[in-house]
Scaffold this motif. Structure first.
Motif, PDB file in Angstrom:
ATOM      1  N   GLN A 142     -20.532  -4.666 -13.258  1.00 41.54           N
ATOM      2  CA  GLN A 142     -21.088  -5.688 -14.136  1.00 41.54           C
ATOM      3  C   GLN A 142     -21.354  -6.979 -13.369  1.00 41.54           C
ATOM      4  OE1 GLN A 142     -22.185  -5.511 -17.353  1.00 41.54           O
ATOM      5  NE2 GLN A 142     -22.921  -7.566 -16.901  1.00 41.54           N
ATOM      6  N   GLU A 143     -20.448  -7.339 -12.476  1.00 38.19           N
ATOM      7  CA  GLU A 143     -20.662  -8.532 -11.669  1.00 38.19           C
ATOM      8  C   GLU A 143     -21.888  -8.360 -10.778  1.00 38.19           C
ATOM      9  OE1 GLU A 143     -16.160 -10.375 -11.088  1.00 38.19           O
ATOM     10  OE2 GLU A 143     -16.872  -8.798  -9.729  1.00 38.19           O
ATOM     11  N   ASN A 159     -23.681 -11.662 -18.330  1.00 35.01           N
ATOM     12  CA  ASN A 159     -24.262 -10.748 -19.325  1.00 35.01           C
ATOM     13  C   ASN A 159     -25.761 -10.975 -19.535  1.00 35.01           C
ATOM     14  OD1 ASN A 159     -21.689  -9.623 -19.752  1.00 35.01           O
ATOM     15  ND2 ASN A 159     -21.213 -11.151 -21.335  1.00 35.01           N
ATOM     16  N   ASN A 160     -26.482 -11.151 -18.429  1.00 39.26           N
ATOM     17  CA  ASN A 160     -27.940 -11.311 -18.462  1.00 39.26           C
ATOM     18  C   ASN A 160     -28.397 -12.551 -19.223  1.00 39.26           C
ATOM     19  OD1 ASN A 160     -28.306  -9.039 -16.921  1.00 39.26           O
ATOM     20  ND2 ASN A 160     -28.911  -7.712 -18.613  1.00 39.26           N
ATOM     21  N   ILE A 161     -27.607 -13.618 -19.135  1.00 44.42           N
ATOM     22  CA  ILE A 161     -27.965 -14.898 -19.739  1.00 44.42           C
ATOM     23  C   ILE A 161     -27.691 -15.997 -18.706  1.00 44.42           C
ATOM     24  CG2 ILE A 161     -27.562 -16.518 -21.640  1.00 44.42           C
ATOM     25  CD1 ILE A 161     -26.277 -14.204 -23.189  1.00 44.42           C
ATOM     26  N   THR A 162     -28.634 -16.908 -18.543  1.00 46.46           N
ATOM     27  CA  THR A 162     -28.374 -18.078 -17.696  1.00 46.46           C
ATOM     28  C   THR A 162     -27.552 -19.072 -18.515  1.00 46.46           C
ATOM     29  OG1 THR A 162     -30.476 -19.047 -18.392  1.00 46.46           O
ATOM     30  CG2 THR A 162     -30.472 -17.829 -16.325  1.00 46.46           C
ATOM     31  N   LYS A 214     -15.810 -18.671 -17.541  1.00 45.84           N
ATOM     32  CA  LYS A 214     -14.831 -17.745 -16.974  1.00 45.84           C
ATOM     33  C   LYS A 214     -15.468 -16.369 -16.767  1.00 45.84           C
ATOM     34  CE  LYS A 214     -10.144 -15.937 -17.639  1.00 45.84           C
ATOM     35  NZ  LYS A 214      -8.958 -15.895 -18.524  1.00 45.84           N
ATOM     36  N   ASN A 215     -15.227 -15.773 -15.599  1.00 46.95           N
ATOM     37  CA  ASN A 215     -15.767 -14.456 -15.222  1.00 46.95           C
ATOM     38  C   ASN A 215     -17.295 -14.439 -15.147  1.00 46.95           C
ATOM     39  OD1 ASN A 215     -13.144 -13.301 -15.157  1.00 46.95           O
ATOM     40  ND2 ASN A 215     -13.220 -12.976 -17.374  1.00 46.95           N
TER      41      ASN A 215
END
Length: 525
Positions: free
Chosen positions: A409-410, A434-437, A466-467
């Motif tokens: 995922q990272e 998660n595919n968001i800027t 975070k993450n």
């Protein structure tokens, strides 16, 4: 491999938008490319055959100073009238006739750390050589094509593909535009000196500036000049708007008059659409990239991008979607104000009916058949990106330099960032998850400030960093950058790598258990 033809193009640009597309076509039509050092490095990094200007100018013992126009082979190659005498002289001295120049002048303003103009440094930064080369090219329009605006690349490409040469008519129009461009630059210099005249007199003469009352130059034509740079480009754009839209495969189906500056933003969005396959929404405000989001559902991509909007909502938004606009997405769109333009590949009948009641410009686009979308895949730990410039970004091209390996995922988040960073300004930072800027930052001061801006914007947008992932267009050379990112929970970083402080940066990343990838690529914009 350098072409063995006698056609040469000289390129020296600050704005590298769409430059690779132009260079690819010029090489296809047997132009040899000579470029200034920064442009040379950029083109060379993308795999294009190019001649370094420094090497070319020093390839002759008579050249004592590459900045002396009297000895400058580029200047002579641009200004020559192709006489028999010149042909003989050029052969003896290994000078090439320049058939095409692509030049834009960099902004001479230099700012201190507190964003105050440094007058002396700004004066030293004035580019008088480039403006003279442009005037020489425009004056010699019969033999030389002068290009100062990326918006004109499409016309050159189209003409070469149709006729295999550039017509005199086109050269004359571009020469006219070049003269106007240089005039506006000189006018900007004049305004600068008028503004800081008293300061310069006081600093250099150290006396009462009121003693110096030299009358300013004036002319009868001064009051008749009714356009600044933006006004002029807007006028040129409106006079040829149908041709501009046709060249870009755009169709305006509703809304008011399109502005030139908005057209430039739309061209940038179209470049992004060559990169993304998954349903994606891109939001710009005032030529500034605000947010990008991808999702398997288009309406969710829009909602995510809207929530991640990096600029104050009261500014007009230009929204780009890479999937046909449907009624579900429009239902959410019309709930939001300050939407100026919507750019989509298609639109359903019901969605068009709903939008027709709104004062919104709607443009339908069609990507060029020659465009190649970037496709990122994960197969047996081989990550690769097929880019539109045919460069293959594979596992062997990246280097996971941290002790901790990034999760799948990272890795997806880092590649999402890296796709966006390709077309963003130098010294820019993107924070994503998660595919968001989550936040975007850029700074003229240094990269640390850009990181602070990106994380601050993420917080303003209500996101938890975070993450999340950070992508840096520039080299990360300060350990305080890593300390700051760790403080806000960043777990993975993607950057070009190759700086002298890499070992120290990697060591600090390992201390915080942060994954780090070197791409071995820097997109200089």
């Amino acid at each position: 491999m350098i072409s063995n033809t006698n056609k040469y193009a000289f390129i020296s640009v600050v704005n590298k938008s769409h430059l690779l597309t132009l260079v690819k076509i010029l090489i296809q039509y047997k132009y040899n490319i000579i470029a200034n050092p920064k442009t040379y490095l950029f083109l060379k990094s993308q795999g294009y055959p190019v001649i370094n200007l420094v090497n070319y100018l020093q390839d002759n013992n008579s050249i004592s100073n590459v900045n002396l126009l009297s000895n400058n082979k580029i200047y002579h190659g641009i200004s020559s009238n192709r006489s028999i005498q010149d042909i003989t002289l050029f052969k003896q001295n290994n000078i090439y006739f320049i058939d095409l120049v692509v030049i834009n002048i960099y902004d001479f303003y230099i700012y201190d750390n507190d964003q105050v103009i440094n007058v002396e440094n700004s004066i030293n930064n004035i580019d008088n050589i480039t403006s003279y080369l442009l005037l020489s090219a425009a004056k010699n329009y019969k033999y030389v094509t002068s290009i100062i605006d990326p918006i004109d690349y499409d016309f050159i490409i189209s003409e070469l593909q149709s006729n295999c040469f550039i017509s005199v008519n086109t050269k004359i129009q571009l020469a006219n535009k070049t003269f106007d461009y240089v005039y506006l630059y000189i006018k900007k210099l004049s305004t600068f000196f008028n503004t800081h005249r008293d300061y310069l007199l006081y600093k250099n003469v150290n006396t009462d500036v009121s003693k110096y009352n030299i009358n300013k130059f004036s002319s009868q034509q001064k009051d008749n000049i009714q356009y600044e740079s933006s006004d002029y480009h807007q006028k040129q754009f409106l006079n040829n708007i149908e041709e501009y839209l046709k060249q870009s495969n755009l169709q305006q189906i509703q809304g008011k008059e399109l502005l030139y500056i908005d057209y430039i933003t739309i061209k940038i969005i179209l470049d992004y659409f060559n990169i993304f396959i998954q349903p994606t929404c891109i939001i710009f405000q005032n030529t500034q990239l605000c947010s990008v989001a991808s999702n398997i559902i288009l309406v969710q991509a829009y909602i995510n991008a809207y929530c991640a909007n990096n600029v104050l909502i009261q500014n007009d938004m230009i929204i780009g979607l890479n999937q046909p606009l449907n009624i579900d997405t429009v239902t959410h769109l019309v709930q939001h104000t300050h939407i100026k333009i919507i750019l989509v590949p298609d639109i359903t009948y019901k969605a068009r009916q709903m939008l027709s009641k709104k004062n919104i410009i709607v443009l339908i686009y069609k990507l060029s058949k020659n465009s190649k979308k970037i496709n990122i895949q994960y197969i047996n730990q081989d990550y690769f990106v097929n880019k539109s410039n045919d460069y293959i970004f594979q596992q062997k091209n990246i280097n996971i330099v941290s002790l901790r390996q990034p999760t799948q995922q990272e890795m997806k988040d880092m590649f999402f960032c890296w796709k966006i960073i390709k077309l963003i300004k130098t010294n820019s930072i993107i924070c994503s998850k998660n595919n968001i800027t989550l936040g975007i930052g850029n700074s003229k001061i240094d990269l640390f400030h850009a990181i602070k801006i990106a994380i601050k914007n993420a917080k303003i947008n209500g996101f938890n960093t975070k993450n999340s992932c950070i992508a840096s267009e520039a080299f990360i050379t300060s350990e305080k950058c890593i300390h700051y990112m760790a403080k806000y929970g960043i777990t993975c970083i993607i950057q070009p790598g190759g700086a002298i402080h890499d070992k120290m940066i990697i060591s600090v990343a390992n201390k915080y258990n942060i994954s780090m990838i070197f791409t071995n690529i820097r997109y200089i914009s």
